[in-house]
Design a protein around this motif. Structure first.
Motif, PDB file in Angstrom:
ATOM      1  N   MET A   1     -12.356 -54.477 -15.679  1.00  0.00           N
ATOM      2  CA  MET A   1     -11.804 -53.202 -15.228  1.00  0.00           C
ATOM      3  C   MET A   1     -12.120 -52.988 -13.754  1.00  0.00           C
ATOM      4  O   MET A   1     -12.898 -53.738 -13.154  1.00  0.00           O
ATOM      5  N   SER A   2     -11.527 -51.973 -13.192  1.00  0.00           N
ATOM      6  CA  SER A   2     -11.729 -51.701 -11.773  1.00  0.00           C
ATOM      7  C   SER A   2     -13.169 -51.265 -11.499  1.00  0.00           C
ATOM      8  O   SER A   2     -13.811 -50.625 -12.325  1.00  0.00           O
ATOM      9  N   TYR A   3     -13.663 -51.642 -10.338  1.00  0.00           N
ATOM     10  CA  TYR A   3     -14.948 -51.130  -9.865  1.00  0.00           C
ATOM     11  C   TYR A   3     -14.707 -49.753  -9.258  1.00  0.00           C
ATOM     12  O   TYR A   3     -13.787 -49.556  -8.470  1.00  0.00           O
ATOM     13  N   GLU A   4     -15.529 -48.797  -9.650  1.00  0.00           N
ATOM     14  CA  GLU A   4     -15.405 -47.439  -9.125  1.00  0.00           C
ATOM     15  C   GLU A   4     -16.685 -47.060  -8.395  1.00  0.00           C
ATOM     16  O   GLU A   4     -17.784 -47.264  -8.904  1.00  0.00           O
ATOM     17  N   LYS A   5     -16.536 -46.496  -7.207  1.00  0.00           N
ATOM     18  CA  LYS A   5     -17.694 -46.109  -6.407  1.00  0.00           C
ATOM     19  C   LYS A   5     -18.458 -44.970  -7.077  1.00  0.00           C
ATOM     20  O   LYS A   5     -17.881 -44.130  -7.757  1.00  0.00           O
ATOM     21  N   GLY A   6     -19.749 -44.967  -6.861  1.00  0.00           N
ATOM     22  CA  GLY A   6     -20.566 -43.870  -7.354  1.00  0.00           C
ATOM     23  C   GLY A   6     -21.809 -44.356  -8.086  1.00  0.00           C
ATOM     24  O   GLY A   6     -21.988 -45.545  -8.350  1.00  0.00           O
ATOM     25  N   ILE A   7     -22.672 -43.415  -8.400  1.00  0.00           N
ATOM     26  CA  ILE A   7     -23.861 -43.673  -9.208  1.00  0.00           C
ATOM     27  C   ILE A   7     -23.812 -42.739 -10.414  1.00  0.00           C
ATOM     28  O   ILE A   7     -23.113 -41.728 -10.401  1.00  0.00           O
TER      29      ILE A   7
ATOM     30  N   GLU B   1      -9.361 -59.464  -2.420  1.00  0.00           N
ATOM     31  CA  GLU B   1      -8.546 -58.250  -2.406  1.00  0.00           C
ATOM     32  C   GLU B   1      -9.297 -57.002  -2.862  1.00  0.00           C
ATOM     33  O   GLU B   1      -9.043 -55.900  -2.376  1.00  0.00           O
ATOM     34  N   SER B   2     -10.222 -57.151  -3.819  1.00  0.00           N
ATOM     35  CA  SER B   2     -10.806 -55.960  -4.416  1.00  0.00           C
ATOM     36  C   SER B   2     -12.120 -56.281  -5.141  1.00  0.00           C
ATOM     37  O   SER B   2     -12.594 -57.422  -5.115  1.00  0.00           O
TER      38      SER B   2
ATOM     39  N   GLY C   1      -7.557 -63.053  -9.998  1.00  0.00           N
ATOM     40  CA  GLY C   1      -7.563 -63.970  -8.863  1.00  0.00           C
ATOM     41  C   GLY C   1      -8.940 -64.565  -8.617  1.00  0.00           C
ATOM     42  O   GLY C   1      -9.900 -64.301  -9.367  1.00  0.00           O
ATOM     43  N   GLU C   2      -9.061 -65.350  -7.575  1.00  0.00           N
ATOM     44  CA  GLU C   2     -10.290 -66.104  -7.305  1.00  0.00           C
ATOM     45  C   GLU C   2     -11.490 -65.186  -7.071  1.00  0.00           C
ATOM     46  O   GLU C   2     -11.457 -64.277  -6.237  1.00  0.00           O
TER      47      GLU C   2
END
Length: 261
Positions: free
Chosen positions: A95-101, A44-45, A20-21
């Motif tokens: 791919m999805s962004y995943e939280k963390g370092i 959205e994400s 998406g945009e």
């Protein structure tokens, strides 16, 4: 307002066909050796766009895309596949962004030995659980994982695409360690390739090498940065207590096989 700086408009349009945009593009501080990583936002994400232009790294990126797609519906803590784009001079994985370092950054910013040891124990526990999980059938091999890696290393030597030498390869082939039960492995399980949130290692990234293979390879790479520091090794094995690699095995996988990859 739509923000499309840092990436050519034609690529943005291809990416938007998958997610998406795109409203925002951010270049994270932590970058890999083989690719450029951008964080993309939509309404959205959030997503990650990973791009490689060198031929060898493009092959690795395509392999990572194939692995992520294959494992999309498996219960493995990795990013989710959203798309793959191949252009004439560059390849791109969405791919999805995943939280963390990364664990490397978490260790670098920890202020006490106790914090560092807790992180390392968490890493050991995380890897232990992964190695104890059921192997994914679609990732099984007809021959041993180690034999396949040595064949790939031989190809790299012939092409001049590795730091490993022909002499080292001959030594590895002649001195293979006794085989062990194959398990799920990450394939590049360094402190750069796991993410930490709230003091715990919780996710793998850079999964091009994820397969069913020799768990000692993961173990060797997991401890390679603190193998000479007993104060860190002990906490790791408090978490990873399924097997303790020998000095000879550690040298074989870390200072030997890893030189080719």
């Amino acid at each position: 307002m739509k923000v499309v700086d840092e990436i050519e408009q034609h690529l943005i349009e291809k990416v938007e066909g998958f997610i998406g945009e795109v409203t925002k593009i951010h270049l994270p501080e932590e970058q890999g050796w083989t690719s450029t990583v951008r964080q993309l936002s939509t309404s959205e994400s959030k997503y990650i766009l990973k791009s490689s232009s060198e031929e060898r790294y493009r092959i690795w990126l395509k392999t990572e895309a194939q692995i992520l797609k294959k494992l999309l519906h498996e219960n493995i803590p990795i990013p989710k596949f959203h798309g793959f784009i191949e252009e004439e001079d560059c390849s791109h994985l969405i791919m999805s962004y995943e939280k963390g370092i990364t664990l490397r950054k978490a260790l670098a910013t920890s202020t006490t030995l106790e914090e560092k040891c807790s992180l390392i124990t968490s890493f050991g526990e995380f890897l232990h659980q992964f190695h104890e999980s059921s192997p994914i059938q679609s990732l099984q091999h007809d021959k041993s994982w180690l034999d396949e890696q040595l064949s790939i290393a031989e190809f790299y030597v012939g092409q001049g695409k590795t730091d490993g030498t022909k002499q080292l390869l001959e030594h590895l082939i002649a001195n293979k360690p006794a085989p062990v039960q194959q398990t799920m492995i990450h394939g590049d399980c360094t402190i750069d390739n796991v993410l930490v949130t709230v003091g715990k290692v919780h996710r793998f990234i850079d999964v091009a090498g994820m397969t069913v293979g020799d768990p000692r390879f993961d173990e060797a790479l997991a401890i390679r940065k603190f193998k000479d520091h007993p104060e860190y090794i002990q906490p790791f094995y408090e978490g990873y207590n399924r097997y303790k690699i020998t000095h000879e095995e550690l040298k074989y996988f870390d200072e030997g096989l890893y030189e080719f990859f």
